[in-house]
Every structure is written in C-alpha cells, then in structure tokens.
Design a protein around this motif. Structure first.
Motif, mmCIF file in Angstrom:
data_model
loop_
_atom_site.group_PDB
_atom_site.id
_atom_site.type_symbol
_atom_site.label_atom_id
_atom_site.label_comp_id
_atom_site.label_asym_id
_atom_site.label_seq_id
_atom_site.Cartn_x
_atom_site.Cartn_y
_atom_site.Cartn_z
ATOM 1 N N ASP A 121 0.857 -1.185 0.000
ATOM 2 C CA ASP A 121 0.000 0.000 0.000
ATOM 3 C C ASP A 121 0.892 1.233 0.000
ATOM 4 O O ASP A 121 2.124 1.131 0.132
ATOM 5 C CB ASP A 121 -0.922 0.008 1.211
ATOM 6 N N ALA A 122 0.286 2.413 -0.126
ATOM 7 C CA ALA A 122 1.018 3.674 -0.129
ATOM 8 C C ALA A 122 0.237 4.705 0.662
ATOM 9 O O ALA A 122 -0.986 4.626 0.786
ATOM 10 C CB ALA A 122 1.251 4.158 -1.560
ATOM 11 N N THR A 123 0.951 5.690 1.211
ATOM 12 C CA THR A 123 0.327 6.780 1.948
ATOM 13 C C THR A 123 1.109 8.062 1.722
ATOM 14 O O THR A 123 2.274 8.014 1.281
ATOM 15 C CB THR A 123 0.271 6.462 3.461
ATOM 16 N N LYS A 148 5.182 10.344 -1.128
ATOM 17 C CA LYS A 148 4.430 9.106 -0.948
ATOM 18 C C LYS A 148 5.362 8.012 -0.429
ATOM 19 O O LYS A 148 6.453 7.811 -0.944
ATOM 20 C CB LYS A 148 3.794 8.673 -2.274
ATOM 21 N N HIS A 150 5.699 4.031 0.084
ATOM 22 C CA HIS A 150 5.186 2.742 -0.397
ATOM 23 C C HIS A 150 5.796 1.640 0.458
ATOM 24 O O HIS A 150 7.027 1.581 0.620
ATOM 25 C CB HIS A 150 5.564 2.526 -1.863
ATOM 26 N N LEU A 151 4.948 0.767 0.995
ATOM 27 C CA LEU A 151 5.421 -0.302 1.872
ATOM 28 C C LEU A 151 4.952 -1.660 1.371
ATOM 29 O O LEU A 151 3.820 -1.800 0.886
ATOM 30 C CB LEU A 151 4.918 -0.107 3.306
ATOM 31 N N GLU A 257 -2.345 -1.084 5.714
ATOM 32 C CA GLU A 257 -2.861 0.174 6.251
ATOM 33 C C GLU A 257 -2.499 0.308 7.734
ATOM 34 O O GLU A 257 -2.211 1.409 8.212
ATOM 35 C CB GLU A 257 -4.369 0.234 6.056
ATOM 36 N N MET A 260 0.982 1.551 7.875
ATOM 37 C CA MET A 260 1.036 2.993 7.628
ATOM 38 C C MET A 260 0.679 3.762 8.893
ATOM 39 O O MET A 260 1.338 4.746 9.252
ATOM 40 C CB MET A 260 0.060 3.375 6.506
ATOM 41 N N SER A 261 -0.365 3.314 9.581
ATOM 42 C CA SER A 261 -0.768 3.959 10.826
ATOM 43 C C SER A 261 0.319 3.826 11.879
ATOM 44 O O SER A 261 0.608 4.775 12.620
ATOM 45 C CB SER A 261 -2.077 3.333 11.328
ATOM 46 N N TYR A 263 3.509 3.569 11.345
ATOM 47 C CA TYR A 263 4.603 4.474 10.979
ATOM 48 C C TYR A 263 4.301 5.891 11.467
ATOM 49 O O TYR A 263 5.157 6.548 12.067
ATOM 50 C CB TYR A 263 4.800 4.464 9.463
ATOM 51 N N LYS A 264 3.074 6.360 11.231
ATOM 52 C CA LYS A 264 2.734 7.733 11.575
ATOM 53 C C LYS A 264 2.616 7.941 13.084
ATOM 54 O O LYS A 264 2.790 9.056 13.575
ATOM 55 C CB LYS A 264 1.438 8.138 10.870
#
Length: 305
Positions: A121-123, A148, A150-151, A257, A260-261, A263-264
C-alpha cells in the motif's frame, strides 16, 4: 461498542516490549557504539568520513522516534554518551543533514525464508507547510508538498520487507517493480488494492511466481483466456466480489494500512529535511524504527471462544 473478537494471549511479554521501546540503551546498543566511527575511506575524492553510516543511521532513528529537530538531536546524543560515560560524540547537525542524503539505511531484517503473504500500500507524508486549520480557512498553500511512502509488509510477521519513497504524482503501480525486484525471497501471494490492477503489475507477479489478489476496477474487462485475473472479473460482474475478497484472503491487505498507521504513530506524518535524497534517508530510518520495535515483540491474538 461490540466486544473484542480476539484476546491478546501474551500480554505480559507484549507489555514489557512496549516499556522497552523507550530504553535509550535499546536504541544506542553496544554494536552501534563499536561501529560509531568510520574506519575506511569512502573511495572518492576528499577526506574520509569521521562518522560511519551506522552512526548517521542511528542518529536519524533517534530523530524519528523521539521527534527531535537536528540541533536538539545533536545535544541529545551527546548527553546520552556523557551519561553512559562513553568517549564518543554526536555528528554535527549539519553533518547529519548532509549525510542523510547518501546514507544506506539497512532497514530489512535478516531473511527468514519464503513469504506466505505480502501486502502492499502507499500513503502520503507532508514535507512542510501550514496545518489543516490554515488550509481550510485560507486555502491550499502553493508551498505545500507531499511525498508518498510505499510499503510491502509481511502479513504474518508485520515486518516491512520493502519500502520506497516517491513524488506525489507517481502512481502506486509504477513503484511496484522497484519494491519487489530487489527481493530474492520466494513470495507466494501479493495483495494490493485496485491501483495495482494493471497488466504490468500482474505480469511482474506472474514472473516472480506470486499469486496476485488484486480486485479489478469497476469497469474491468476480461483479459486473454485463462488469465488468473479473469476469476476476479467474473466475481465483479456477478456481484460476488465481496465473497471473492473473503475467499482469496484479500482482506489481510488491511495490515498494510495498519503498518502505515504504525509508521505515523511511531515516527511522524511529516518530513523535516528539505532535500529529496535526505527525505529518503529520513523515511527509511523511520521504517527501520518500525522493524526494530516489531522485533521487541508483538501481540499474539487468539479468537474469543
């Protein structure tokens, strides 16, 4: 709110892992201390580096995890060495900023064989600009810039297997070859959203011997007879796409996802370095923070009977 469907069965160990995340000796361990200085010339013109890539990498990880600006980061590292009574000093803040553009961050954990399921996915990550309130009140600022991330995440271990950064106008499917081609591990299945539903992505996964669980787009048509994608297109046209997603294990893509969360939350949704290559080093250091934290321990969930 409904009751939880899964309980954490290793809460004691996971709780200790959460506590150990804040340990300074965990982030600056004996190996980092031994490899702090550079003992070999870089092979190019000019004098060699005083600090190793490992030192710059460690500094960027501390910056990411503790949310420090570069000048405060220098003072933070120096104070740690003073408290540990170690005869080392921090790289200067300008040195960290410059070396971030060339450092090779080794974020991948040691290979553990084949990967059963890889989710991608990407964020978006902010580079600089005012906050959401200012944008809503006064409109978008021309200086607002995004990158962006990408993981590619192992659905079983939650480890980040591959990571890339791109400009905001680069499509997700364009980055897939850059994510997967360097990997030398067997990947049985790869899941991604409809952004990866292109012939190039399917051809790449077929070449790597990986099963693609990618839902087709709303207006998707059949490809050549016998293509594995046609099964998903049939499910789409018959109204059974939800059943196809459940049967194929596509819903595990939500773990990307979750990554991504994570990471943030662990690092930051914003990038502070201004040079593009420096931002790459900053992002990959954040990815290494994630993998290092995951290595401490993750919750083991069991269904509630």
């Amino acid at each position: 709110m409904g009751k939880a469907r899964h309980n954490i069965s290793n809460w004691r160990q996971y709780n200790r892992a959460l506590v150990n995340r804040g340990s300074l000796t965990f982030w600056i361990d004996e190996q980092a201390i031994q490899q702090w200085h550079c003992h070999q010339h870089h092979g190019r013109r000019g004098r060699g580096f005083h600090y190793s890539d490992s030192a710059i990498e460690t500094a960027l990880m501390l910056k990411a995890f503790f949310g420090l600006p570069l000048r405060a980061l220098e003072g933070f590292i120096n104070s740690i060495f003073q408290l540990m009574d170690v005869p080392l000093t921090s790289p200067g803040y300008s040195s960290i900023s410059k070396r971030a553009q060339t450092v090779n961050v080794k974020y991948r954990l040691p290979s553990k064989g084949a990967i059963t399921h890889l989710v991608i996915d990407a964020t978006g990550l902010k580079v600089f600009g005012e906050g959401e309130w200012k944008q809503r009140k006064h409109g978008k600022d021309k200086r607002r810039i995004w990158r962006k991330l990408h993981l590619a995440v192992d659905a079983h271990t939650h480890e980040v297997i591959a990571a890339e950064m791109s400009l905001e106008n680069v499509a997700d499917n364009e980055v897939l070859p850059t994510l997967l081609n360097p990997l030398r591990r067997r990947i049985h299945k790869v899941s991604g959203d409809g952004a990866y539903d292109t012939r190039e992505c399917h051809q790449l996964l077929l070449k790597k011997g990986s099963k693609a669980t990618i839902p087709p787009r709303k207006n998707a048509g059949y490809w050549e007879e016998g293509h594995p994608r046609n099964e998903a297109v049939t499910a789409l046209k018959s109204g059974d796409l939800s059943e196809w997603k459940r049967a194929s294990g596509y819903h595990q893509r939500s773990l990307a996802e979750t990554a991504m969360s994570r990471y943030k939350q662990l690092v930051s949704p914003k990038l502070s370095l201004r040079k593009y290559n420096g931002q790459v080093g900053e992002i990959l250091a954040g990815v290494k923070v994630m993998n290092k934290v995951i290595g401490l321990g993750m919750p083991v969930r069991q269904p509630v009977s």
